[in-house]
Write an enzyme that holds these catalytic residues in place. Sequence first.
Site, PDB file in Angstrom:
ATOM      1  N   HIS A  79     -40.034   8.282  -4.178  1.00 35.74           N
ATOM      2  CA  HIS A  79     -38.788   9.042  -4.196  1.00 35.74           C
ATOM      3  C   HIS A  79     -37.738   8.249  -4.971  1.00 35.74           C
ATOM      4  CE1 HIS A  79     -35.470  11.518  -3.221  1.00 35.74           C
ATOM      5  NE2 HIS A  79     -34.846  10.549  -2.584  1.00 35.74           N
TER       6      HIS A  79
ATOM      7  N   ASP B 277     -35.383  14.702   0.133  1.00 39.17           N
ATOM      8  CA  ASP B 277     -34.221  13.911   0.555  1.00 39.17           C
ATOM      9  C   ASP B 277     -32.965  14.729   0.845  1.00 39.17           C
ATOM     10  OD1 ASP B 277     -33.068  11.543   1.285  1.00 39.17           O
ATOM     11  OD2 ASP B 277     -32.438  11.008  -0.732  1.00 39.17           O
TER      12      ASP B 277
END
Lengths: 878, 878
Positions: free
Chosen positions: B73, B197
């Site tokens: 990420h 996220d």
Amino acid sequence: MDVHARLSGVRAGGGWGVTGLWMDSSTPLPPLPHLSVLFLLFLVAPGAWAAGYKTCPKVMPDMLNVHLVAHTHDDVGWLKTVDQYFYGIHNDIQHAGVQYILDSVISALLAEPTRRFIYVEIAFFSRWWHQQTNATQEVVRDLVRQGRLEFVNGGWVMNDEATTHYGAIIDQMTLGLRFLEDRFGSDGRPHVAWHIDPFGHSREQASLFAQMGFDGFFFGRLDYQDKIVRKAEREMELMWRASASLKPPVADLFTSVLPNLYNPPDSMCWDTVCADKPVVDDPRSPEYNAEKLVAYFLQLAAAQGHSYRTNHTVMTMGSDFQYENANMWFKNLDKLIRLVNAQVLLSNALAWLSGSKKDFIFCRELNISVCPFSQKAKSFQVIIYNPLGRKIDHMVRLPVSKHVYIVKDPKDAVVPNDVVTLSSSDNQELLFSASVPALGFSIYSVTEVPDQLPRTHNLQPKFRKPLPSILAIQNEYIQARFDPDTGLLMEIRNLERNLLLPVRQAFFWYNASVGNNLSSQASGAYIFRPYQQEPLPVSRWAQTQLVKTALVQEVHQNFSAWCSQVIRLYAGQRYLELEWTVGPIPVGDSWGKEIISRFDTALETEGLFYTDSNGREIMERRRDYRPSWKLNQTEPVAGNYYPVNSRIYIKDREMQLTVLTDRSQGGSSLRDGSIELMVHRRLLKDDGRGVGEPLLEEGSGSWVRGRHLVLLDEVRTAATGHRLLAEKEVLAPQVVLASGGGASYHSKVTQVKQFSGLQRELPSSVHLLTLARWGPKMLLLRLEHQFAVGEDSGRNLSSPVTLDLRDLFSTFTITHLRETTLAANQLRTSATRLQWMSDMGTGPVPHPSGSQQDPAIITLQPMEIRTFLVSVQWKKDS
Amino acid sequence: MDVHARLSGVRAGGGWGVTGLWMDSSTPLPPLPHLSVLFLLFLVAPGAWAAGYKTCPKVMPDMLNVHLVAHTHDDVGWLKTVDQYFYGIHNDIQHAGVQYILDSVISALLAEPTRRFIYVEIAFFSRWWHQQTNATQEVVRDLVRQGRLEFVNGGWVMNDEATTHYGAIIDQMTLGLRFLEDRFGSDGRPHVAWHIDPFGHSREQASLFAQMGFDGFFFGRLDYQDKIVRKAEREMELMWRASASLKPPVADLFTSVLPNLYNPPDSMCWDTVCADKPVVDDPRSPEYNAEKLVAYFLQLAAAQGHSYRTNHTVMTMGSDFQYENANMWFKNLDKLIRLVNAQVLLSNALAWLSGSKKDFIFCRELNISVCPFSQKAKSFQVIIYNPLGRKIDHMVRLPVSKHVYIVKDPKDAVVPNDVVTLSSSDNQELLFSASVPALGFSIYSVTEVPDQLPRTHNLQPKFRKPLPSILAIQNEYIQARFDPDTGLLMEIRNLERNLLLPVRQAFFWYNASVGNNLSSQASGAYIFRPYQQEPLPVSRWAQTQLVKTALVQEVHQNFSAWCSQVIRLYAGQRYLELEWTVGPIPVGDSWGKEIISRFDTALETEGLFYTDSNGREIMERRRDYRPSWKLNQTEPVAGNYYPVNSRIYIKDREMQLTVLTDRSQGGSSLRDGSIELMVHRRLLKDDGRGVGEPLLEEGSGSWVRGRHLVLLDEVRTAATGHRLLAEKEVLAPQVVLASGGGASYHSKVTQVKQFSGLQRELPSSVHLLTLARWGPKMLLLRLEHQFAVGEDSGRNLSSPVTLDLRDLFSTFTITHLRETTLAANQLRTSATRLQWMSDMGTGPVPHPSGSQQDPAIITLQPMEIRTFLVSVQWKKDS
């Protein structure tokens, strides 16, 4: 350390044609005209004769040769056990996993044939080797054969010298070297001994190394006094006569002290455990550092070279358990070598790139009345670009000096303008209304009238307590009235629809949770967490001042030293504009503060309010409620906050009060009839979610200015107002300045001063979402129906709308048109999606396709976005 | 989040032959008979029909399919700027360098075809792509084509949902997806949206994703209350109807909440930024954890699967900026998959490995009188192995119970024995002298005599103040006398040579520097740094007790509760043995202490002393002096300490006092006539050199026992003594026990009870350094001349010595013999070393070669080691 002889020079040729590498000690160091950076390798042998030296890189006889030795130092047990080091267990004690180092080095060597690496500790290497496939083992054999992976020392471990018995040393060296001999034969045979970490070097160790056949010995640690002398005397390399009994040269050993223990030079550690800046060789990057790094490296290499007698010097590029991600090291070493050995080019490239932008001036701080260009220029052009599919009228506001100006429109007609002095400073702003056609621009010219002072509308702070007469501003559509006692907004009237709504607006602050016993979660960058649920007023009243000119009517409100607002109506404007300025928020009382602007009305809203979803569809919000589970509301304020990207509204059966924002803000309706928006925050504690600092901006970030646009309308027609206004606000015109005033401008007869990309305006319900270049004769076009189903019952704008694209655009004709999915990466006709059965009973439905008639005549359903790749033929003029 | 429908199941086949993947909600979860772990990929489509699903791994319809999604990420700007994240700058703020992530992932994917990876952020990927060579780009295209690298989401960034305008979302998605479309065509087209996220998911975002053609949407963050309900209700997956206006299913989106935000399960983070234990699948490793890990994983997967309605569940294997060293992750995932999906075998292997060792008992704590076996057994065998080329007599000491024993030698003759009670405990030790032939062993038998208590030599602590009579111990060679006032050693006499030397021996301690103003460097693991240069006595006198038996004479000295010593003479022994026991050193006075044993004599040593170099050659040391530079002595004590691996000595013109150690210790001679050795240290401060803890052992490490062997001799003959004694000390016999006493032993008529590998003993000057198996019919043999040039003038042991190897060994004959360099990895005849000219004037000298006569008749020069690979013919008996 017992040194019996100084190194003097001239390596023995022995008939092998070896040229002199070591100079006589009386010979001074050669000048350093150039510098060549090579990869690793120890004893550079130009006419190489020993097997292991055949694969050495070429050296440059007239240069200082810097040998970059890519290496890792892997203690076979230290803070962790051998297996913990090998597998990378207990990385909390020390980050080290040798299995990964070897994986990674092999992979990096394979990626680039010029890379080389040395490996030392066979206790680790053998463990790794036994876990490899035959194929990998063969690959490694190849690397060893080619000299790209080279073993040095090659014992089972790098043994300590001070406390070891010679029998044990011989045994452990034999064990490691036999492993190498069995797997790699003479290709894998180490040529040098490498004791970079042991301290207290014993003579016997040198003697044993000599007897093992090593050509040389490199170590890192020695007495600091010894090192100072050796550097000064250039005795960092020496011949060590390591036995009093054995006949020379049996126990003689060429010995070299490494310049920097075994570490890389300062600022050049490119490992995962280091934090040095990598080589950034892209001059466009704000982090570009290649030039500086090369200069630093050259200086470093030259300085280091002075401690050695030859034109060769080693830099150990690695350290303890490094190269776990070898690519990091090698990638930067590759770049360094390339940069140092050649890309002069860099500075050229930089020069080439500079000064490429010119002519247009973008004043990015117009919202805080800063634009040095317009404040100084005596005449300039104002280019206003409108990306909407409809003509707009836009009030241009530019900071200027204290003068009188003449403003002319694209047709050279003089348009009215005002120069007003700002309340917050001594600066002036020029105001004029500009008209800009659909998808086009207009160029206005501004010229200072010399020697004339403006009759400025002085807004210097002459605030006063509100007078007992009612303050009001009004244009043909809106009236706003202010409370004579408090100076606060009191009432909004929509004159067109004959609507009246008492609206009280003021600023409040929540005291932010600091994360104490009462509430362990502090308010911060991620978390809005008021300590008390009831906000406190910034002030119960505002000092006010009224300004009226032909172009604008404003009430200036001053709530405190750090909170003020201008409530404004331009002529012809259907909304009230509230321009607020907040900050720096005082926190001397140890309370972080979160500032809201709140509108209170008597509308009976029954717990409901509405916010946009990413500026498009509208979501109904219900206080203390979630549609998909039974909410246990633990945060009465924050738990009811929602994102407001473009608008928030409340309504009853008749009226709707809408507030549009110029940016994304949190908002809510915590009481019926109320709307609040958070405009600024200043907090003293980090909220512990990763940012690691409180939201406590200093400088320009400490105050903000923004606008809220307030619409009062009937419910059935409100959508027309907020949809079209939001479109104008989000895609507001771009104002760009250019030099050249009236005079120079007239000479350019061909300059187009007004332009529209459309032959006709789009219908109100259609938003031109995207028109962008996709290729030389290709455009990306997105058209959006910007009304939801049933949203507008007044003008019927929620109906499907059909559009003929064929002659819509002024600069091109559409030759071909292909509809795509939304992000334009798939043709709509061939796009397929997995389809899911749900208990909603929709069942499998074919993907909606384009209309059946001429593909350039398109219909948009409510809220539909259609995306086209458009092949075009450019018209001659464009 | 607005959810309009519950997911119910049964994916639409649409004539594509797709089997049911999602079950109807009324169907209970299937039992989980097996578990299959697959690599990544989201929507597993067994009869895959969309291009992107063709490359999916097969799923197991009757199992819980765990999809391990390898991912990183990569925030496009957060704590660092985009370029800082890309290049890996400011890793002190956050360790993150995306350029390396992509390098590393590609390389890991290439290494193993079953590996798969997803990538999301095109802002980073495009930056990286533009820096790659055409060849690399082609390789990446291949990986994408094969589904090994899969893009998901594919926007320029993973945009925030709460605060963004839909126009900006569409633009950034278009930018990223176009990049992919241009480079990879439909192969690179993402099939699912991936917002792991962002928090606060907007309905509009789901609508836009649906309109972009995504088949599904995965996210990580949601309201904790919402998640609890969804897990319980198994609604972690749902169909989202994301528009109130658009006609279904245009804005319907299959949406899945990831089980663990986007992190890997606890204890399974195998990234460079994590500290979890990697998979250790080698059952021989002390760190082996494969079985436990698999059990944990199965439990975890089953629990997780219960929150979802199908037999598919995702595990996100990665997190923020992970995979910078992708190999770490993949290597462990590879192992996990292999272990879980099959290789039961492990426990079998463990069982197979256990209990493989038997018969022989090694008592490793004999030096502290611990050996449970000999303490319990009523009869046992003692096998004593002697690795030297000469016969030895060795005093065997074994802890036993309080009985009378009969000890028999290999020829079944009874040998004298004693049972003594130890002063430090209530334990008994059995003593007897064993004779062992050269390179061989002897087996002695020990049998308890029932019902008989020994006349033990009780050494229970009955210490007393020294008596006013002179205490002495003496055998045929040595006499040692003790000071009647202090109980300290006072005098040593060599009766054979008629030498007398007053020698006072006692223990002292240096108070260790704690790193204060006076001396900033603390004494620690690496640094010996006394705070004061003068050591303090542990005690000025010792309580003493005398023990005399036929086999041994001992004086027991007690200096303090934590410092004692036994000074010992066995019959026939030419040296005095000092066995000291020190610890736990008290540090309650806040002083770390470094304990020395010091021998003070009146020898006029003129600043000189001698230490061994790794147990082989002897180095002359001169106080406050370095041979190669002018020393500035800043540490009068530590600066004169040298490693003592086997011996330290001082001498005048006549006499030499040598102390042999049983381990490596620091030693010095800080005053003429004095020798000191550091025996123990206990320190309160870390010395700041990396260990990160003070040298403050608890438990068994807090006390030590060791021996100093003291030789007094004439200078000209001293070498014979210390060379031969050091050889015996370093290669002391191995004592191994075995069960089976006299009775059972006699039944094995074929057992050899004494054996020598040599036909004759080696000359005193020759040390058998190595005799080791090198292959089925090959041995490694090293012979060493263990005297230095001129060292022994008494027996002429420093002369060259010639040895006939042909009939030397008893179990084999030498058929072939090749001499090698010391570590046995090169033939000596073909070994080449670089040769260096030095101003010592030796010039190039051919490498010394073997003798010219029969190669099996060899000559050893002083200190020479010769190494041979010996081909042998084993004799029949052996």
